[in-house]
Design an enzyme around this catalytic site. Sequence first.
Site, short mmCIF file in Angstrom:
data_model
loop_
_atom_site.label_atom_id
_atom_site.label_comp_id
_atom_site.label_asym_id
_atom_site.label_seq_id
_atom_site.Cartn_x
_atom_site.Cartn_y
_atom_site.Cartn_z
N LYS A 13 0.87 -1.27 -0.06
CA LYS A 13 -0.02 -0.02 -0.14
C LYS A 13 0.94 1.32 0.08
O LYS A 13 0.64 2.21 -0.74
CB LYS A 13 -1.09 0.01 1.25
N ARG A 88 -8.96 1.61 9.11
CA ARG A 88 -8.68 0.19 9.57
C ARG A 88 -9.72 -0.20 10.24
O ARG A 88 -9.65 -1.54 10.56
CB ARG A 88 -7.18 0.14 10.24
N ARG A 127 11.39 -6.70 4.25
CA ARG A 127 11.15 -5.28 4.06
C ARG A 127 12.11 -4.49 4.76
O ARG A 127 12.52 -4.94 5.86
CB ARG A 127 9.61 -5.15 4.54
N ARG A 160 11.74 -3.14 10.69
CA ARG A 160 10.78 -2.37 11.75
C ARG A 160 10.75 -3.67 12.67
O ARG A 160 10.49 -4.83 12.37
CB ARG A 160 9.84 -2.00 11.27
N ARG A 171 -0.32 -9.03 13.41
CA ARG A 171 -1.00 -8.08 12.48
C ARG A 171 -1.85 -8.48 11.44
O ARG A 171 -2.77 -7.82 11.05
CB ARG A 171 0.13 -7.21 11.76
P1 AMP Z 1 1.37 0.62 9.52
O1 AMP Z 1 2.61 1.44 8.92
O2 AMP Z 1 0.16 1.26 8.64
O3 AMP Z 1 1.29 -0.73 9.02
O4 AMP Z 1 1.10 0.84 10.76
C1 AMP Z 1 1.73 0.53 11.94
C2 AMP Z 1 1.10 0.36 13.07
O5 AMP Z 1 0.54 1.66 13.37
C3 AMP Z 1 -0.25 -0.62 13.08
O6 AMP Z 1 0.04 -1.92 13.21
C4 AMP Z 1 -1.20 0.04 14.18
O7 AMP Z 1 -0.42 -0.41 15.60
C5 AMP Z 1 -1.06 1.74 14.20
N1 AMP Z 1 -1.90 2.09 13.20
C6 AMP Z 1 -1.63 2.86 12.22
N2 AMP Z 1 -2.85 3.23 11.28
C7 AMP Z 1 -3.80 2.77 12.43
C8 AMP Z 1 -5.22 2.94 12.28
N3 AMP Z 1 -5.80 3.55 11.33
N4 AMP Z 1 -5.94 2.71 13.28
C9 AMP Z 1 -5.31 2.15 14.40
N5 AMP Z 1 -3.85 1.76 14.54
C10 AMP Z 1 -3.25 2.19 13.36
#
Ligand code: AMP
Length: 214
Positions: A13, A88, A127, A160, A171
């Site tokens: 994404k 989400r 990654r 990460r 996740r």
């Molecule tokens: P990402 O980089 O988008 O995979 O986000 C990393 C982490 O940030 C996720 O696993 C969540 O813990 C938190 N996070 C990011 N966006 C959201 C969201 N819209 N709602 C809740 N948690 C989020």
Amino acid sequence: MKIVMLGAPGAGKGTQADMIADMFSIPHISTGDIFRENIKNGTELGAKAKGYMDKGELVPDELVCDLVVDRIQQDDCVKGYILDGFPRTIPQANALEEALKAIGQKLDYAIDIEVPDENIISRMSGRRSCTGCNAVYHVVYNPPKTEGICDKCGGKLVLRDDDKPETVKNRLNVYHEQTQPLIDFYKGTGVLHEVDGTQTMEKVFADIKNVIGA
Ligand code: AMP
């Protein structure tokens, strides 16, 4: 052009959102990046989000909805934006719909990048993310020009903590339970488009351009 990117963690994404954002000169808004910036800068929001993120869980809706609703009303969003990692959950999608309605806007596209779970775990271990600007690479599919160094800002690339296999499994479970229902939600509002995320980065981008008529 207002776009929501959907798909499991590691589906690509962020990479695709960056490419679309460059093409249309609109902001790529990643809630994950916003939280990581807050953690890096030691803010109160970062401290609240960190515990959830480290476990691979979602940060509570109330910490994320207002933040996004404010962000999409900033000046740089007048021509549109790409939301990556938000919404989400169904309550987040409802909050977004309500906020958009209140400002007389609506989403143009929700693009779901589909990648089976089996592919996700192996992808995530390759990654690498930039500690400086959050750019994302893959050691095989999208390597930086110099190993371990970000092409864009020269920052250090790392795996990460939440991309480590044990957290990725959690996740993915969270994704299936809480985020996948958004696919039907956006089918219902008529903006959903699905693309095959197992293809090369370039082919996925070509398919997205087809969807958005670019
Ligand atoms: P990402 O980089 O988008 O995979 O986000 C990393 C982490 O940030 C996720 O696993 C969540 O813990 C938190 N996070 C990011 N966006 C959201 C969201 N819209 N709602 C809740 N948690 C989020």
